[in-house]
Motif scaffolding. Structure first.
Motif, short mmCIF file in Angstrom:
data_model
loop_
_atom_site.label_atom_id
_atom_site.label_comp_id
_atom_site.label_asym_id
_atom_site.label_seq_id
_atom_site.Cartn_x
_atom_site.Cartn_y
_atom_site.Cartn_z
N ASN A 108 0.89 -1.41 -0.09
CA ASN A 108 0.10 -0.05 -0.01
C ASN A 108 0.79 1.21 -0.12
OD1 ASN A 108 -1.82 2.12 0.64
ND2 ASN A 108 -2.72 0.93 2.06
N ARG A 109 0.88 1.96 -1.16
CA ARG A 109 1.87 3.27 -1.12
C ARG A 109 1.67 4.28 -0.37
NH1 ARG A 109 3.01 7.85 -2.99
NH2 ARG A 109 4.30 8.63 -4.51
N LEU A 119 10.37 2.26 2.23
CA LEU A 119 11.01 1.16 2.96
C LEU A 119 11.90 0.58 2.03
CD1 LEU A 119 11.65 -0.42 5.42
CD2 LEU A 119 10.08 -2.15 4.58
N SER A 120 11.67 0.44 0.65
CA SER A 120 12.97 -0.07 -0.19
C SER A 120 14.05 0.96 -0.37
CB SER A 120 12.31 -0.31 -1.76
OG SER A 120 11.16 -1.24 -1.56
N GLN A 121 13.68 2.23 -0.31
CA GLN A 121 14.87 3.21 -0.38
C GLN A 121 15.63 3.20 0.83
OE1 GLN A 121 12.77 7.02 -1.29
NE2 GLN A 121 11.30 6.23 -2.72
N VAL A 122 14.94 2.95 2.28
CA VAL A 122 15.73 3.07 3.18
C VAL A 122 16.66 1.95 3.19
CG1 VAL A 122 15.39 2.54 5.65
CG2 VAL A 122 13.95 4.27 4.73
N ALA A 123 16.23 0.79 2.86
CA ALA A 123 16.88 -0.26 2.65
C ALA A 123 18.28 -0.25 1.80
CB ALA A 123 16.10 -1.88 2.37
N SER A 145 4.10 5.98 6.75
CA SER A 145 2.82 6.30 6.17
C SER A 145 2.88 7.69 5.75
CB SER A 145 1.76 6.41 7.20
OG SER A 145 1.58 5.06 7.68
N ARG A 146 2.41 8.07 4.49
CA ARG A 146 2.02 9.32 3.78
C ARG A 146 1.07 9.94 4.45
NH1 ARG A 146 4.62 6.16 -0.33
NH2 ARG A 146 6.19 7.40 -1.35
N GLU A 147 0.00 9.34 4.81
CA GLU A 147 -1.15 9.82 5.48
C GLU A 147 -1.89 8.86 6.34
OE1 GLU A 147 -4.54 9.12 1.98
OE2 GLU A 147 -2.95 10.74 1.71
#
Length: 174
Positions: free
Chosen positions: A14-15, A22-26, A79-81
């Motif tokens: 869920n975007r 999380l993929s960017q963080v990893a 979460s974005r929102e």
């Protein structure tokens, strides 16, 4: 002996919940000199592809979530929102600090440097900075105690009712 980073959502893809962040963080952690210190634990429906070692638990029964939170070193809320998210309070109640964006209740329950870290909105770099801060410095036992006390204070029904009443009065201009 690894630092476990927890991320969970009803649906990991869920975007709105930030699985893509999380993929960017990893990826950032994987490129860092400390990459061997960290692994990721996921709970929820689905899976996300990560460049860092991850353990996907799938859907976890509500009664077992406390064990998952307690076993990890930090929970990331991406979460974005979100109105809550409730995972933030659940994590704190288990003594696990939270790193997340200033969304929903996070500004109310995260005491920067104590119960967690408030990251710059939607910045993977800022999330990594928070993870490092929460897992590599400070008295971890004291931090865990502060997490529990802060969450209990926030979740106290009488105090919650007073906060709601004060908000209602402020909106009405009383």
């Amino acid at each position: 002996n690894k630092k476990l980073i927890l991320f969970g959502s009803e649906d990991l893809k869920n975007r709105r919940k930030g699985g893509d962040i999380l993929s960017q963080v990893a990826a950032l952690i994987e490129q860092s000199p400390d990459k061997d210190l960290y692994e990721i634990v996921l709970f929820g429906k689905g899976n996300v592809s990560l460049p860092l070692k991850a353990h996907c638990l799938g859907k976890v029964a509500e009664k077992d979530l406390k064990y998952v939170y307690s076993a990890c070193d930090v929970f990331v809320s991406l979460s974005r929102e979100d109105v809550g998210p409730m995972t933030v309070v659940e994590s704190l109640l288990c003594g696990t600090p939270v790193v997340g964006f200033p969304i929903g209740i996070i500004p109310d329950v995260i005491l920067p440097g104590t119960t967690g870290y408030i990251a710059k909105p939607f910045s993977a770099e800022s999330i990594v900075k928070g993870i490092t801060s929460m897992t590599q410095s400070g008295d971890l036992a004291q931090r865990s105690t502060e997490c529990v006390l802060t969450a209990r204070e926030y979740a106290d029904p009488d105090k919650a009712a007073r906060r709601h009443k004060a908000l209602y009065e402020r909106i009405l201009g009383h």
